[in-house]
Motif scaffolding. Structure first.
Motif, PDB file in Angstrom:
ATOM      1  N   UNK A  33      27.761 -13.601   2.744  1.00 62.00           N
ATOM      2  CA  UNK A  33      26.989 -14.317   3.757  1.00 62.00           C
ATOM      3  C   UNK A  33      26.289 -13.319   4.669  1.00 62.00           C
ATOM      4  N   UNK A  35      24.641 -13.351   8.606  1.00 60.57           N
ATOM      5  CA  UNK A  35      24.511 -14.064   9.864  1.00 60.57           C
ATOM      6  C   UNK A  35      23.690 -13.213  10.833  1.00 60.57           C
ATOM      7  N   UNK A  37      23.257 -12.592  14.963  1.00 57.15           N
ATOM      8  CA  UNK A  37      23.879 -12.872  16.253  1.00 57.15           C
ATOM      9  C   UNK A  37      23.027 -12.286  17.372  1.00 57.15           C
ATOM     10  N   UNK A  41      25.075 -15.105  22.091  1.00 58.53           N
ATOM     11  CA  UNK A  41      25.154 -16.286  21.225  1.00 58.53           C
ATOM     12  C   UNK A  41      26.209 -16.100  20.147  1.00 58.53           C
ATOM     13  N   UNK A  42      26.573 -17.202  19.503  1.00 63.88           N
ATOM     14  CA  UNK A  42      27.423 -17.105  18.334  1.00 63.88           C
ATOM     15  C   UNK A  42      26.616 -16.734  17.109  1.00 63.88           C
ATOM     16  N   UNK A  43      27.280 -16.281  16.065  1.00 63.36           N
ATOM     17  CA  UNK A  43      26.551 -15.948  14.827  1.00 63.36           C
ATOM     18  C   UNK A  43      25.846 -17.183  14.261  1.00 63.36           C
ATOM     19  N   UNK A  45      23.978 -18.735  10.858  1.00 63.06           N
ATOM     20  CA  UNK A  45      23.912 -18.574   9.412  1.00 63.06           C
ATOM     21  C   UNK A  45      22.486 -18.261   8.966  1.00 63.06           C
ATOM     22  N   UNK A  48      23.430 -17.428   1.927  1.00 58.98           N
ATOM     23  CA  UNK A  48      24.706 -17.377   1.208  1.00 58.98           C
ATOM     24  C   UNK A  48      24.466 -17.064  -0.265  1.00 58.98           C
ATOM     25  N   UNK A  56      21.983 -20.673  -0.880  1.00 60.92           N
ATOM     26  CA  UNK A  56      21.537 -21.302   0.360  1.00 60.92           C
ATOM     27  C   UNK A  56      20.793 -20.259   1.171  1.00 60.92           C
ATOM     28  N   UNK A  58      18.746 -21.501   3.759  1.00 57.93           N
ATOM     29  CA  UNK A  58      18.167 -22.406   4.741  1.00 57.93           C
ATOM     30  C   UNK A  58      18.096 -21.822   6.144  1.00 57.93           C
ATOM     31  N   UNK A  99      31.940 -21.486  -4.079  1.00 61.02           N
ATOM     32  CA  UNK A  99      31.380 -22.605  -3.330  1.00 61.02           C
ATOM     33  C   UNK A  99      32.256 -23.837  -3.349  1.00 61.02           C
ATOM     34  N   UNK A 103      37.655 -23.550   1.267  1.00 62.22           N
ATOM     35  CA  UNK A 103      37.086 -22.420   2.016  1.00 62.22           C
ATOM     36  C   UNK A 103      38.111 -21.333   2.272  1.00 62.22           C
ATOM     37  N   UNK A 106      36.640 -15.656   5.736  1.00 58.99           N
ATOM     38  CA  UNK A 106      35.490 -14.762   5.721  1.00 58.99           C
ATOM     39  C   UNK A 106      35.888 -13.457   6.391  1.00 58.99           C
ATOM     40  N   UNK A 108      34.423 -10.131   7.961  1.00 59.72           N
ATOM     41  CA  UNK A 108      33.157  -9.676   8.522  1.00 59.72           C
ATOM     42  C   UNK A 108      33.085  -8.159   8.603  1.00 59.72           C
ATOM     43  N   UNK A 109      31.874  -7.638   8.432  1.00 62.05           N
ATOM     44  CA  UNK A 109      31.609  -6.254   8.742  1.00 62.05           C
ATOM     45  C   UNK A 109      31.356  -6.085  10.231  1.00 62.05           C
TER      46      UNK A 109
ATOM     47  N   UNK B  36      37.807 -17.680  15.363  1.00 59.40           N
ATOM     48  CA  UNK B  36      37.659 -16.249  15.128  1.00 59.40           C
ATOM     49  C   UNK B  36      37.722 -15.537  16.473  1.00 59.40           C
ATOM     50  N   UNK B  44      34.525  -9.378  13.801  1.00 64.69           N
ATOM     51  CA  UNK B  44      35.128 -10.711  13.878  1.00 64.69           C
ATOM     52  C   UNK B  44      36.347 -10.791  12.958  1.00 64.69           C
ATOM     53  N   UNK B  51      42.613 -26.853   7.470  1.00 68.04           N
ATOM     54  CA  UNK B  51      41.946 -27.519   6.350  1.00 68.04           C
ATOM     55  C   UNK B  51      42.416 -28.965   6.236  1.00 68.04           C
ATOM     56  N   UNK B  90      35.478 -17.404  19.091  1.00 71.99           N
ATOM     57  CA  UNK B  90      34.489 -18.291  18.491  1.00 71.99           C
ATOM     58  C   UNK B  90      35.172 -19.385  17.692  1.00 71.99           C
ATOM     59  N   UNK B  94      33.124 -25.794   8.903  1.00 68.84           N
ATOM     60  CA  UNK B  94      32.474 -25.757   7.593  1.00 68.84           C
ATOM     61  C   UNK B  94      32.861 -27.019   6.821  1.00 68.84           C
ATOM     62  N   UNK B  99      29.085 -23.719   1.743  1.00 67.00           N
ATOM     63  CA  UNK B  99      29.655 -22.497   2.304  1.00 67.00           C
ATOM     64  C   UNK B  99      28.830 -22.000   3.480  1.00 67.00           C
ATOM     65  N   UNK B 103      29.043 -21.629  13.839  1.00 77.83           N
ATOM     66  CA  UNK B 103      29.804 -21.121  14.981  1.00 77.83           C
ATOM     67  C   UNK B 103      29.367 -21.773  16.290  1.00 77.83           C
ATOM     68  N   UNK B 104      30.304 -21.835  17.220  1.00 80.74           N
ATOM     69  CA  UNK B 104      29.964 -22.130  18.600  1.00 80.74           C
ATOM     70  C   UNK B 104      29.412 -20.883  19.266  1.00 80.74           C
ATOM     71  N   UNK B 105      29.042 -21.018  20.537  1.00 82.70           N
ATOM     72  CA  UNK B 105      28.410 -19.898  21.232  1.00 82.70           C
ATOM     73  C   UNK B 105      29.413 -18.871  21.742  1.00 82.70           C
TER      74      UNK B 105
END
Lengths: 117, 113
Positions: A33, A35, A37, A41-43, A45, A48, A56, A58, A99, A103, A106, A108-109, B36, B44, B51, B90, B94, B99, B103-105
């Motif tokens: 993925x 993202x 940021x 703000x939050x990340x 999307x 994907x 995706x 979008x 997919x 889920x 995730x 993250x880097x 997160x 993060x 779930x 955060x 999903x 996938x 996220x929220x702010x």
């Protein structure tokens, strides 16, 4: 290393320049993925991939943004003709889950911080 | 549209105080929920996830969250915070099969020693 690796960590570009941001996901992770940021703000999307397929896109804000993952591992996010509003931290994340799997976590880097002057 | 909202942007607490961070989501269908955390200078990391099943979820470092479907909420709690909990938190959601983690702010938590 065992984590998601992104490079460069910091990039300063002049408006109008093209930039390329690289992501090395965790080995064997199916999903990848990107993202964006913005400050405070939050990340958000962007796109994907499941293996090499971009399922995706979008969230890509304009046709100046392009991402690829040609061999299903390393991915590159390219931004053409950068604008000041592109300034942000670009985060890459990977996951074992595909997919239609439950889920997964995730990973993250640390992100690539892009500043467009 | 799918969205996640966090009510508190900045929270300041003293050590040993109790913490509750609000999170509400707007989703149709089956939703998967996450918290997160981002410690200063770090990436993060997943704190906990929901779930299905028991709506009270326990995560790492003594954090827990409760899924209340009727309120579309997934609030994060910790009975007694430590200075090392200073971070940005955060909430995210999903839908299974899509996938796309939304996220929220974020909420910046500062714990004073």
């Amino acid at each position: 290393g065992a984590g998601v690796s992104q490079s460069p960590r910091y990039k300063v570009a002049k408006r109008g320049q093209d930039v390329a941001l690289r992501c090395d996901p965790i080995s064997g992770h199916v999903s990848l993925f990107w993202y964006q940021q913005a400050l405070g703000q939050g990340p958000e999307f962007l796109t994907y991939f499941q293996n090499e397929a971009q399922l995706d896109k979008s969230g890509l804000p304009s046709d100046r943004f392009f991402a690829e993952r040609p061999e299903g591992s390393v991915s590159t996010l390219k931004i053409q003709r950068t604008q000041q509003e592109d300034s942000a931290v670009y985060l890459c994340a990977s996951s074992l889950a595909g997919r239609w799997d439950q889920p997964g976590e995730l990973f993250f880097g640390e992100g690539s911080r892009l500043t467009v002057l | 549209a799918q969205s996640v909202s966090q009510h508190n942007h900045h929270v300041i607490l003293s050590e040993a105080a109790s913490l509750e961070l609000g999170c509400n989501y707007s989703y149709g269908g089956t939703v998967n929920l996450f918290w997160y955390v981002q410690y200063p200078g770090q990436h993060l990391q997943l704190l906990l996830k929901y779930f299905s099943g028991d709506p009270l979820v326990k995560g790492i470092k003594g954090f827990e969250a409760e899924f209340i479907k009727s309120k579309f909420s997934f609030n994060l709690r910790k009975p007694s915070v430590q200075w090392s909990d200073t971070a940005e938190y955060f909430c995210a959601a999903m839908n299974t099969g899509f996938q796309k983690l939304v996220f929220g702010t974020g909420t910046r938590l500062l714990v004073s020693p």
